[in-house]
Design an enzyme around this catalytic site. Structure first.
Site, PDB file in Angstrom:
ATOM      1  N   GLN A 216       0.856  -1.180   0.000  1.00 41.51           N
ATOM      2  CA  GLN A 216       0.000   0.000   0.000  1.00 41.51           C
ATOM      3  C   GLN A 216       0.895   1.234   0.000  1.00 41.51           C
ATOM      4  O   GLN A 216       1.617   1.480   0.958  1.00 41.51           O
ATOM      5  CB  GLN A 216      -0.917   0.007   1.230  1.00 41.51           C
ATOM      6  CG  GLN A 216      -1.849  -1.200   1.311  1.00 41.51           C
ATOM      7  CD  GLN A 216      -2.824  -1.247   0.155  1.00 41.51           C
ATOM      8  OE1 GLN A 216      -3.477  -0.252  -0.163  1.00 41.51           O
ATOM      9  NE2 GLN A 216      -2.924  -2.407  -0.484  1.00 41.51           N
ATOM     10  N   LEU A 217       0.849   2.003  -1.059  1.00 43.04           N
ATOM     11  CA  LEU A 217       1.786   3.102  -1.272  1.00 43.04           C
ATOM     12  C   LEU A 217       1.810   4.075  -0.101  1.00 43.04           C
ATOM     13  O   LEU A 217       0.780   4.662   0.261  1.00 43.04           O
ATOM     14  CB  LEU A 217       1.431   3.846  -2.560  1.00 43.04           C
ATOM     15  CG  LEU A 217       2.346   5.029  -2.938  1.00 43.04           C
ATOM     16  CD1 LEU A 217       3.770   4.550  -3.179  1.00 43.04           C
ATOM     17  CD2 LEU A 217       1.805   5.755  -4.158  1.00 43.04           C
ATOM     18  N   ASP A 218       2.995   4.247   0.498  1.00 48.11           N
ATOM     19  CA  ASP A 218       3.237   5.215   1.576  1.00 48.11           C
ATOM     20  C   ASP A 218       2.328   5.014   2.776  1.00 48.11           C
ATOM     21  O   ASP A 218       2.039   5.950   3.518  1.00 48.11           O
ATOM     22  CB  ASP A 218       3.096   6.651   1.053  1.00 48.11           C
ATOM     23  CG  ASP A 218       4.200   7.014   0.071  1.00 48.11           C
ATOM     24  OD1 ASP A 218       5.325   6.498   0.214  1.00 48.11           O
ATOM     25  OD2 ASP A 218       3.932   7.808  -0.841  1.00 48.11           O
ATOM     26  N   GLU A 219       1.868   3.787   3.005  1.00 45.95           N
ATOM     27  CA  GLU A 219       0.981   3.519   4.132  1.00 45.95           C
ATOM     28  C   GLU A 219       1.532   2.437   5.058  1.00 45.95           C
ATOM     29  O   GLU A 219       0.800   1.881   5.881  1.00 45.95           O
ATOM     30  CB  GLU A 219      -0.420   3.134   3.636  1.00 45.95           C
ATOM     31  CG  GLU A 219      -1.153   4.279   2.943  1.00 45.95           C
ATOM     32  CD  GLU A 219      -2.594   3.936   2.605  1.00 45.95           C
ATOM     33  OE1 GLU A 219      -3.091   2.912   3.115  1.00 45.95           O
ATOM     34  OE2 GLU A 219      -3.223   4.691   1.841  1.00 45.95           O
TER      35      GLU A 219
END
Length: 274
Positions: A216-219
């Protein structure tokens, strides 16, 4: 030697663990623990001054701990890392200087860049640099990354302002072993020129976040964050400069915490025993 333990919480864990270490003649230098009451999880980091007998110690600890306990014993404290970069130099330069003076807590095995911009600084520090240029085929690009990474022993991969999105398949090869740094304007000012967007909006805080990379991008789970104030007198250039300084500082702090085995990951959060 560092011992880290993560397990279900119950009464008597600290006494049981310290008693076993005493029985096995492991002298405790420091011990830190935390209980997440909501999840009923127990976390502990122990430093001892004995480095032999680790295999048997792990078995003995697992026998006295709750089922599905996680025990990791690291007799060799210094880690090995591979660094991925694009064009921005500030985080890489800090890592290379710390590596040169043996204050990083790890050794840099190599640097891989999707541009050749930072090849010269790596050469000056006698660190292997591999340019892997993106030519429109993301699968081939990531296969080239994996091939180079596979040549080295490593504990972690550090994205020091590596400005390409990695696929879930690529990230899946490494578990929670990829560490990223970015500005903390996300998600409000995502995409190109976040500092210009922030300046136009008149933000009053500049921040940075270091986290583990997930699909999950940048999470991913957050390791470290920091903010500094900004005001109306800051130009875009002032904000960019301040942003680079805080990104460098936050990444350095996060790496030290991880290399010192002070970070526990569960669900999508961390416990950090500083």
């Amino acid at each position: 030697m560092i011992i880290v333990i993560q397990c279900a919480d119950r009464i008597g864990l600290v006494a049981g663990i310290s008693g076993l270490l005493s029985q096995k003649q492991f002298n405790i230098i420091s011990m830190q623990e935390h209980v997440d009451k909501g999840e009923q999880l127990f976390f502990m980091r122990i430093e001892v001054d004995k480095t032999n007998g680790t295999a048997q110690l792990e078995k003995d600890l697992l026998q006295i701990l709750p089922e599905r306990a996680i025990v990791k014993i690291n007799p060799d404290i210094e880690k090995k890392v591979i660094v991925l970069v694009t064009k921005e130099y500030h985080c890489l330069a800090d890592i290379l200087v710390r590596n040169y003076f043996n204050t990083l807590g790890a050794t840099v095995q190599c640097v891989i860049g999707n541009h050749a911009t930072l090849q010269d600084i790596c050469r000056r520090f006698d660190i292997p640099f591999y340019p892997v240029l993106f030519e429109g085929d993301n699968k081939a690009f990531e296969e080239n990354l994996l091939e180079i990474i596979g040549r080295y022993e490593y504990d972690y991969i550090v994205l020091a302002k590596f400005m390409r999105i990695l696929s879930a398949d690529f990230v899946g090869h490494f578990g929670k072993r990829i560490i990223n740094i970015h500005h903390s304007f996300l998600p409000a000012f995502a995409g190109a020129s976040p500092y210009r967007q922030a300046h136009e909006r008149g933000v009053k805080l500049i921040g940075a976040t270091a986290h583990y990379v997930t699909d999950q991008l940048d999470e991913g789970p957050i390791i470290a964050q920091q903010i500094i104030p900004a005001n109306h007198s800051h130009t875009v250039q002032d904000m960019v400069k301040a942003g680079k300084e805080i990104e460098t500082a936050v990444l350095a702090k996060a790496l030290k915490l991880v290399f010192d085995d002070r970070v526990f990951v569960y669900k999508n959060k961390t416990v950090v025993l500083e």
